[in-house]
Design an enzyme around this catalytic site. Structure first.
Site, PDB file in Angstrom:
ATOM      1  N   TYR A 104       0.797  -1.222   0.000  1.00  0.00           N
ATOM      2  CA  TYR A 104       0.000   0.000   0.000  1.00  0.00           C
ATOM      3  C   TYR A 104       0.836   1.283   0.000  1.00  0.00           C
ATOM      4  O   TYR A 104       0.287   2.366  -0.090  1.00  0.00           O
ATOM      5  CB  TYR A 104      -0.999  -0.001   1.163  1.00  0.00           C
ATOM      6  CG  TYR A 104      -2.242  -0.783   0.803  1.00  0.00           C
ATOM      7  CD1 TYR A 104      -3.082  -0.328  -0.204  1.00  0.00           C
ATOM      8  CD2 TYR A 104      -2.541  -1.986   1.426  1.00  0.00           C
ATOM      9  CE1 TYR A 104      -4.206  -1.061  -0.577  1.00  0.00           C
ATOM     10  CE2 TYR A 104      -3.656  -2.719   1.060  1.00  0.00           C
ATOM     11  CZ  TYR A 104      -4.487  -2.245   0.058  1.00  0.00           C
ATOM     12  OH  TYR A 104      -5.591  -2.954  -0.321  1.00  0.00           O
ATOM     13  N   GLU A 190      -4.745 -28.673   9.175  1.00  0.00           N
ATOM     14  CA  GLU A 190      -4.798 -27.754   8.025  1.00  0.00           C
ATOM     15  C   GLU A 190      -5.698 -26.560   8.283  1.00  0.00           C
ATOM     16  O   GLU A 190      -5.332 -25.429   8.006  1.00  0.00           O
ATOM     17  CB  GLU A 190      -5.312 -28.541   6.788  1.00  0.00           C
ATOM     18  CG  GLU A 190      -5.551 -27.679   5.560  1.00  0.00           C
ATOM     19  CD  GLU A 190      -6.288 -28.424   4.450  1.00  0.00           C
ATOM     20  OE1 GLU A 190      -6.333 -29.661   4.498  1.00  0.00           O
ATOM     21  OE2 GLU A 190      -6.815 -27.754   3.548  1.00  0.00           O
ATOM     22  N   ASP A 242      -6.969 -32.297   4.800  1.00  0.00           N
ATOM     23  CA  ASP A 242      -8.063 -32.879   4.012  1.00  0.00           C
ATOM     24  C   ASP A 242      -7.491 -33.877   3.018  1.00  0.00           C
ATOM     25  O   ASP A 242      -6.351 -33.729   2.555  1.00  0.00           O
ATOM     26  CB  ASP A 242      -8.782 -31.781   3.215  1.00  0.00           C
ATOM     27  CG  ASP A 242      -9.671 -30.920   4.112  1.00  0.00           C
ATOM     28  OD1 ASP A 242      -9.974 -31.362   5.226  1.00  0.00           O
ATOM     29  OD2 ASP A 242     -10.029 -29.809   3.675  1.00  0.00           O
TER      30      ASP A 242
END
Lengths: 392, 473
Positions: A104, A190, A242
């Site tokens: 920024y 995770e 997963d």
């Protein structure tokens, strides 16, 4: 552990390198030469199965040469120098900033956060340092809970007083000191949803462990903190992701490092990390309901095909590669939450104890084999007496 | 050489006279006198084209071809030629009828005149045909004005026109190429062309007596590049001059007819001429983008080529002149097929050399599109590197860097440091741009062999034609 004195000395060294670099640029321009900036390239893996690779050696695999002869080079140099100027200011003033803060400062020039990320990587390679040495830190994405207490500078993280409460992972990992832990293992999950499930189930009460999550792809502090814990505590570290290509990729990021930050992999990877699950074979073994099994998409299959070619799978964890191939063969994927489909506490009360027990057995056998002598397993059938599980 | 109008034949005869003057390498006069009689029933114009150059070899008249379709009533086809060389003792007079076929054409020799020991040379060609004096005068005037671009310094051209039946109708103008001459008589033709073309631009097509001060307050700022390519086999030469001017159009009252387009003037054997198709094709296939120019259109208008550019800076205008001539006189015409290819290669080569020359002499001019893009980063880079120097808390380092940049370390303003670094960066980029081009071109000219060069031309053509496919569509 890097203390304040070490940090100061690293800052002085970095400032010296930045000056040297700047002087080189000016000298080239004075002599009517295009500056030639060599940036070594690193990779955490390759996909060339036929030749012996050196990806695990932490050596550069090539170099890029930036000059004023190409627009893409000059743009990259422009961004890099702007970021370098900001970093020099941070170092001189002993302040810290995030990658986003830097973006920024000149959004119209950087155009994209990835340009800043690349510039930071380039600078790290050029200056032969890690990102935190540049005083660039992320806001801190990771969470930790469990049987641990430590200081980050003067701030205490007293997780041990309420082991099922989430604490943010410390951002200034180099300032972490006085770690006290009675945990027997570290569990990396995770996703935050799984982390919260374990917190709700008081998993750390039942199991004397430390639970950590990077909330998806882990950021640098989470990976550095995990690496620090493994180095300091010498306890097993397991990873639960997963059963899909993304989960597997996140697992490899923890264990082998990311390609983007391959130059710093030696400080970020955790070779000791063991994959706890979920394996494709777990779906049948733990009776995951069929409606929780989703077909792999074409993109999933493409990702799996690409991942299975990674050199480290072949050389270091061939059994992971087999699981990956099984995932492709079965053509289905599922999330950790699928284990909670029948009962909410299935994950913390059945799945995890069972998996950890199996892993510990394997680890014990390996340790015994290494020692060349037989040993009796402490792990018993049924509920695991965790206090006996620590293998040192 | 074939002509379809008496006017164009006249221009050719003037051009031949000009050539004879040029080759004499002496101070020479060329007179074009147009006489008419408005009171006669069939108002015709008698034209006399005379020069004090080397005498004519009659072959040039022998080879003339005139297509007679529809214009037989204007002219009887007769040319009267009087000529003598410096070594001749008499002036020979001839009469030639261009109505006869070239093969059966006879040159009638008329009684000669003794020179009585006088040493001089020259030629006069006379013809008479039905035409308006005003129209012919305007055409010849414009033709001679363009010839001034060649700026052959030893030739003075006189144009006289008079209607014998109108007292006071005599018009006379002298075209002097050597006005404020900068190049000596024996300088290369290219030097004369450069100087003449500059003058042509500065005087809005030689229509002003002096440089236009509103357009060119400082005419030294014209960026000029020139190039010369030749084929040693038939002594064919192609010269090109390219001029870039930066004129603020906002407060400019002199509007060019061609607007932002580039009018390409073409000279053939020292005479303004219609640009041939081979040259048009050649210009299409020049790799303009290497020089930061984006050619988007090419058209022919009034014998000139008009090049249309895209993204040319607002105040920039480009001028081009080409001159193709044979070193020999009279010219040797080769077989057309091969000549077409050779012309094309020579045009490309000469334009390329001119662009390179201009680029070499003028910093920042004709940067390739790539280099221009790279240069756009220079201000940013300059600012950042200046920041790395000036915001350092190490004063010794600051002083060292400023000294490397040739600046005083005490109290120097940031803007000065930024600009100095920016200049250095731009200079490096410009140098790289020139170096890149030279590196790319070095290989074809390792051997100074004409045959090899032409083969290379061919290859480059094929390669670059591909780039121009879009333009042709």
């Amino acid at each position: 552990m890097e203390g304040k004195r070490e940090r100061r000395s690293s800052q002085i060294e970095l400032l010296r390198k930045i000056k040297e670099f700047t002087r080189g640029l000016v000298d080239d321009l004075r002599n009517g030469r295009s500056p030639v900036i060599l940036i070594y390239r690193f990779r955490s893996y390759c996909t060339d199965f036929n030749s012996k690779c050196y990806c695990g050696s932490d050596l550069p695999c090539g170099k890029e040469v930036l000059t004023l002869c190409s627009e893409s080079h000059v743009r990259r140099l422009d961004v890099m120098l702007r970021v370098l100027l900001i970093i020099r200011q941070l170092l001189q003033e002993n302040k810290h900033s995030s990658k986003r803060d830097i973006y920024y400062m000149h959004p119209s020039v950087f155009l994209d956060q990835s340009a800043v990320d690349r510039a930071l990587n380039d600078i790290c390679v050029l200056m032969e340092c890690s990102r935190h040495n540049l005083n660039v830190v992320s806001a801190g994405k990771g969470l930790v809970m469990g049987w641990i207490r430590f200081f980050e500078g003067e701030r205490i993280f007293d997780c041990i007083s309420s082991p099922n409460k989430a604490y943010p992972v410390p951002v200034h990992v180099e300032e972490v000191r006085d770690i006290i832990s009675v945990a027997h293992f570290i569990l990396v999950v995770e996703k935050e949803s799984v982390f919260q499930r374990l917190a709700n189930d008081q998993f750390c009460n039942a199991s004397r462990c430390i639970v950590l999550t990077g909330r998806g792809y882990p950021d640098v502090p989470t990976r550095r903190f995990l690496r620090l814990l493994v180095d300091q505590l010498h306890i097993p570290a397991f990873c639960l992701v997963d059963c899909d290509p993304y989960g597997f990729d996140i697992l490899t990021t923890y264990r082998f490092g990311s390609m983007q930050m391959a130059y710093d992999t030696k400080y970020l990877r955790v070779p000791e990390l063991r994959w706890l699950g979920a394996f494709p074979s777990d779906a049948e073994k733990f009776y995951v309901p069929k409606h929780c099994l989703l077909s792999l998409t074409a993109e999933d299959k493409r990702r799996i095909e690409a991942m299975r070619l990674r050199c480290y799978l072949k050389s270091e964890v061939p059994e992971w590669r087999l699981e990956l191939e099984l995932m492709l063969q079965k053509g289905v994927k599922f999330e950790i939450e699928a284990f909670s489909a029948r009962t909410l506490s299935f994950l913390s009360e059945t799945y995890l104890p069972s998996k950890i027990q199996d892993e510990l057995k394997v680890m014990h056998l390996i340790a015994e084999s290494d020692r060349g002598k037989k040993s009796t397993l402490f792990v018993l059938e049924g509920r695991i007496p965790w206090e006996h599980c620590r293998l040192v | 050489m074939e002509f379809s109008s008496v006017n164009t034949l006249c221009f050719h005869l003037i051009s031949s006279a000009f050539q004879r003057c040029r080759l004499s390498e002496q101070i020479c006069r060329l007179s074009v006198i147009l006489n008419s009689s408005s009171s006669s029933r069939h108002p015709s114009v008698q034209i006399s084209i005379s020069d004090t150059g080397i005498g004519s070899c009659l072959k040039e008249f022998q080879d003339l071809k005139f297509s007679w379709g529809g214009i037989t009533e204007n002219w009887d086809g007769m040319l009267r030629v009087n000529t003598t060389s410096i070594s001749d003792t008499e002036v020979y007079n001839y009469q030639i009828s261009l109505k006869e076929n070239r093969s059966s054409r006879r040159i009638n020799r008329l009684p000669s005149h003794q020179k009585n020991g006088a040493k001089f040379s020259g030629t006069e060609v006379l013809l008479s045909f039905v035409e308006s004096l005003d129209i012919l005068l305007a055409g010849v005037h414009s033709f001679l004005q363009k010839m001034l671009i060649l700026r052959i310094p030893n030739i003075a051209i006189q144009l006289v026109a008079e209607d014998c039946d109108v007292p006071g109708s005599r018009y006379e103008k002298v075209f002097l190429a050597n006005k404020s001459m900068q190049s000596p008589i024996l300088a290369l033709n290219l030097e004369h062309l450069k100087s003449g073309f500059e003058q042509y631009i500065l005087t809005h097509g030689n229509s002003l007596n002096s440089e236009c001060s509103s357009c060119f307050p400082s005419w030294e700022h014209l960026k000029v590049g020139s190039g010369r390519a030749c084929c040693t086999e038939n002594e064919l030469v192609m010269e090109a001059v390219i001029v870039i001017s930066d004129i603020s159009k906002d407060d400019n009252t002199c509007l060019r007819e061609s607007g932002d387009k580039t009018e390409v003037l073409y000279f053939k054997d020292f005479s303004p001429s219609t640009i041939p198709q081979s040259s048009m094709k050649a210009m299409k296939s020049v790799h303009w983008r290497k020089y930061g120019l984006n050619l988007v259109g090419i058209a022919q208008q009034d014998g000139c080529a008009l090049l249309e550019w895209e993204n040319l800076p607002k105040d920039t205008h480009i001028y081009i002149v080409l001159h193709s001539y044979h070193q020999q006189y009279p010219t040797v015409i080769r077989t057309p097929g091969k000549k077409f290819q050779m012309d094309r290669n020579l045009v490309k080569r000469s334009i390329k050399l001119s662009l390179d020359d201009l680029k070499e002499k003028h910093a920042g001019a004709l940067l390739s599109a790539r280099a221009t893009k790279i240069c756009s980063y220079a201000p940013d880079l300059g600012k950042t590197i200046a920041g790395l120097i000036l915001t350092s808390n190490d004063l010794e380092f600051q002083g060292e860097c400023l000294s490397l940049l040739g600046l005083q370390s005490q109290g120097v303003e940031a803007e000065i440091v930024e600009n100095r670094i920016k200049e250095r960066i731009v200079s490096v980029i410009e140098m790289n741009d020139k170096k890149d081009q030279k590196t790319r071109e070095a290989a074809p000219f390792l051997f100074d062999d004409n045959r090899l060069r032409e083969e290379e031309f061919q290859e480059i053509d094929e390669e670059e034609d591909y780039d121009m496919m879009a333009l042709e569509d």
